[in-house]
Design a protein around this motif. Structure first.
Motif, short mmCIF file in Angstrom:
data_model
loop_
_atom_site.label_atom_id
_atom_site.label_comp_id
_atom_site.label_asym_id
_atom_site.label_seq_id
_atom_site.Cartn_x
_atom_site.Cartn_y
_atom_site.Cartn_z
N LEU A 1 45.56 9.96 -6.74
CA LEU A 1 46.31 10.38 -5.56
C LEU A 1 47.15 11.58 -5.95
CD1 LEU A 1 47.44 6.92 -4.22
CD2 LEU A 1 45.51 8.30 -3.47
N VAL A 2 46.85 12.73 -5.35
CA VAL A 2 47.58 13.95 -5.64
C VAL A 2 48.47 14.24 -4.44
CG1 VAL A 2 47.36 16.41 -6.13
CG2 VAL A 2 45.67 14.81 -7.02
N PRO A 3 49.80 14.37 -4.66
CA PRO A 3 50.69 14.63 -3.52
C PRO A 3 50.40 16.00 -2.90
CG PRO A 3 51.93 14.57 -5.58
CD PRO A 3 50.52 14.27 -5.91
N TYR A 4 50.51 16.05 -1.59
CA TYR A 4 50.32 17.29 -0.86
C TYR A 4 51.52 18.18 -1.13
CZ TYR A 4 49.67 20.45 3.09
OH TYR A 4 49.49 21.56 3.87
N ASN A 5 51.32 19.32 -1.79
CA ASN A 5 52.42 20.19 -2.23
C ASN A 5 52.00 21.66 -2.12
OD1 ASN A 5 54.77 21.11 -3.33
ND2 ASN A 5 54.48 20.19 -5.33
N PRO A 6 51.93 22.19 -0.88
CA PRO A 6 51.44 23.58 -0.73
C PRO A 6 52.42 24.63 -1.26
CG PRO A 6 52.23 22.77 1.36
CD PRO A 6 52.28 21.61 0.39
N LYS A 7 53.71 24.32 -1.34
CA LYS A 7 54.71 25.31 -1.78
C LYS A 7 55.04 25.18 -3.26
CE LYS A 7 56.79 25.74 2.75
NZ LYS A 7 58.00 25.61 3.54
N ASN A 8 54.33 24.32 -3.98
CA ASN A 8 54.57 24.08 -5.41
C ASN A 8 56.02 23.73 -5.71
OD1 ASN A 8 51.94 24.41 -6.27
ND2 ASN A 8 52.16 26.63 -6.40
N LEU A 9 56.56 22.82 -4.93
CA LEU A 9 57.92 22.34 -5.14
C LEU A 9 57.94 21.43 -6.35
CD1 LEU A 9 58.81 21.43 -1.45
CD2 LEU A 9 59.51 23.45 -2.71
N PRO A 10 59.07 21.39 -7.07
CA PRO A 10 59.16 20.46 -8.20
C PRO A 10 59.08 19.01 -7.72
CG PRO A 10 61.16 21.79 -8.00
CD PRO A 10 60.25 22.19 -6.91
#
Length: 152
Positions: free
Chosen positions: A26-35
């Protein structure tokens, strides 16, 4: 749908045994590359902006290392990487050099500090004083002149 799934495909070894669902990550949805936060999910964008994590600070003394956010940048001046960089330059890592990140600036400031220290240093030729037999205090130069003339 904050979570996206990545599949290895149906042609792999997992397809033979039928356990394809167990190995999916499961990869979190993170389009802005937030920490990522403590829970493994991206931190909220407002918190990201509040802490200034969108700002990067470069330190040439640390080998052009980039620090994310002002808090990490300020903290790095007391850490080993910055201290090692200063030691390699032959400069002590003191409070005078806080917020100095460029090698040229650090060297110029160190030269200025050394010049000020040498100015305040005791200079034997001009500041040394002697006392003659009558109790008069004179400088070294005057004492040597009087002694050569035979007046002492």
């Amino acid at each position: 749908a904050l979570v996206s799934t990545q599949s290895t495909g149906s042609t792999g070894i997992n397809a033979e045994y039928g356990n394809d669902d167990e190995d999916e990550e499961l990869v979190p949805y993170n389009p802005k590359n937030l920490p990522l936060g403590w829970d493994g999910k991206p931190i909220p964008y407002w918190l990201y902006k509040l802490h200034g994590l969108n700002l990067y600070f470069n330190c040439e003394i640390c080998g052009n290392f980039k620090y994310r956010g002002p808090k990490a940048f300020q903290r790095h001046f007391a850490e080993w990487r910055h201290a090692h960089g200063m030691r390699c330059l032959g400069i002590p890592n003191t409070a005078h050099f806080a917020n100095v990140t460029l090698i040229e600036d650090a060297r110029a400031l160190w030269e200025k500090i050394k010049a000020e220290k040498n100015k305040d240093k005791f200079q034997k030729e001009t500041e040394e004083e002697f006392e003659d037999s009558h109790g008069n205090v004179v400088s070294r130069k005057v004492y040597n002149d009087l002694k050569r003339q035979g007046l002492l």
